[in-house]
Design a protein around this motif. Sequence first.
Motif, short mmCIF file in Angstrom:
data_model
loop_
_atom_site.label_atom_id
_atom_site.label_comp_id
_atom_site.label_asym_id
_atom_site.label_seq_id
_atom_site.Cartn_x
_atom_site.Cartn_y
_atom_site.Cartn_z
N TYR A 1 50.13 26.13 31.29
CA TYR A 1 49.51 24.88 31.72
C TYR A 1 49.63 24.72 33.23
CZ TYR A 1 54.17 22.78 32.34
OH TYR A 1 55.44 22.49 32.76
N ARG B 1 46.39 9.24 35.10
CA ARG B 1 46.63 10.60 34.64
C ARG B 1 45.57 11.00 33.63
NH1 ARG B 1 53.18 9.83 33.66
NH2 ARG B 1 53.79 9.97 35.87
N PHE C 1 44.39 14.15 30.88
CA PHE C 1 44.81 15.30 30.09
C PHE C 1 43.56 15.94 29.53
CE2 PHE C 1 46.77 17.22 26.19
CZ PHE C 1 47.72 18.01 26.83
N CYS D 1 41.44 18.87 27.52
CA CYS D 1 41.54 19.83 26.43
C CYS D 1 40.25 20.66 26.35
CB CYS D 1 41.76 19.11 25.10
SG CYS D 1 43.19 18.01 25.09
N LEU E 1 51.94 17.33 26.16
CA LEU E 1 51.74 16.07 26.86
C LEU E 1 53.01 15.21 26.88
CD1 LEU E 1 49.75 13.85 28.04
CD2 LEU E 1 49.45 13.12 25.67
N CYS E 2 53.58 14.99 25.72
CA CYS E 2 54.67 14.02 25.59
C CYS E 2 56.05 14.61 25.90
CB CYS E 2 54.69 13.45 24.17
SG CYS E 2 53.17 12.59 23.71
N TRP F 1 54.61 12.55 29.65
CA TRP F 1 53.64 11.48 29.84
C TRP F 1 53.51 10.65 28.56
CZ3 TRP F 1 48.84 14.16 32.54
CH2 TRP F 1 49.24 14.64 33.81
N PRO G 1 51.06 8.66 26.09
CA PRO G 1 49.62 8.63 25.80
C PRO G 1 48.94 7.35 26.24
CG PRO G 1 50.82 9.58 23.97
CD PRO G 1 51.86 9.06 24.92
N VAL H 1 47.49 7.60 29.64
CA VAL H 1 46.74 8.83 29.90
C VAL H 1 45.30 8.72 29.42
CG1 VAL H 1 46.59 11.30 29.34
CG2 VAL H 1 48.82 10.26 29.80
N ALA I 1 42.36 10.88 28.02
CA ALA I 1 42.17 12.18 27.37
C ALA I 1 40.70 12.60 27.46
CB ALA I 1 42.60 12.11 25.91
#
Length: 346
Positions: free
Chosen positions: A33, A49, A51, A53, A108-109, A114, A116, A119, A121
């Motif tokens: 990552y 932030r 994230f 995918c 992520l966690c 972080w 959720p 964040v 996504a």
Amino acid sequence: QASQFVHRHHVALTRPKMPFAIVNAAAPVRLFYEVHRPSGWEPGKERGRCFLCMGFQTEGYTWEPQVQFLNQLGFVCATFDNRGCGRSERPVYRYTTKMLARDAMELLCVELGWKPGEVHALAISMGGMYGLEMLAGLTEGVYSDIAHDSAAFRSAALLVTQTAGWRRGLEGFLPLGFFQSVASAGRPGLTAKAKIYKGMEQAFSKEWLRSDSGVRHPKTEVALTNGQLLTRRGAKQHYAKIEEGVDPENGLASYLAQGLAIATHNVAPPRLRLLAQRLEGICPVLVVCAGRDRLVRYAAQRHVAKTLGPAVVEVNAALARLLDAAERPGRGRLSSEELVGLRSRL
């Protein structure tokens, strides 16, 4: 507890030069990552932030244009290679979208630390499929062991994805173009750059690939098309992995493993309707549909938007026209005036 143990064991080891995380105690895997921070970033002062995918057999570095844009807006972004792809491990057994969702949530966690709820996504194609599992799992308490005090993401974007896999007949079966692009990219005798370019035809139209990118070759100053720009970026990663001792080809086993995850993917309609109710007013969802995708049928994409209706945000007409203009053949990038307009509307 098992997930926390895996993480503690990981951080106790000497970290490699590149960032990796061992996740998913039920099916352990080492994921590669990267965290991308804005210029002049200071801890706690970022705008937000994100994230990101990625999809089927595609590495996290391909988010680069979006990451650069989000960094300019002040967002910190995290990208990663799914299991069975790129620099991440490629265990040889059947994958599922629930397994991939668990991988991502623990990264992520646990690894990033972080929450959720703080964040945004963003998930595309296969990433959107396990992204649905992440969204549903959060509301159902599946990740209560790692996602403390978070029942949803701050927002979510699902790009070109579907609720049911290929095993669901015409509802989710692959478009013919997918098989054509795979056969073209797999022809014997192709160079690495040729394979990369042919592989891009699975995700991008030939018109767009042949359009001017607005970027020039660093040495010759010759204008580069979108396809040439992406091929140069892919070739750079290809040869970098060889230097790192990583096989640049994901391999047939990984291809089939991720393919099985897509084939068996299924978020049932009652579960989706309940998810839409739980996300409404808490986590706005943007669903983006592509009319000519070679992996996910358009009708399947529209089904996601329709089913998640109560939680889906509406894209106004001005923004839709702006995005449409950016996709026209011959348009490599937005003008400065259009970029300002897009930022204000976002």
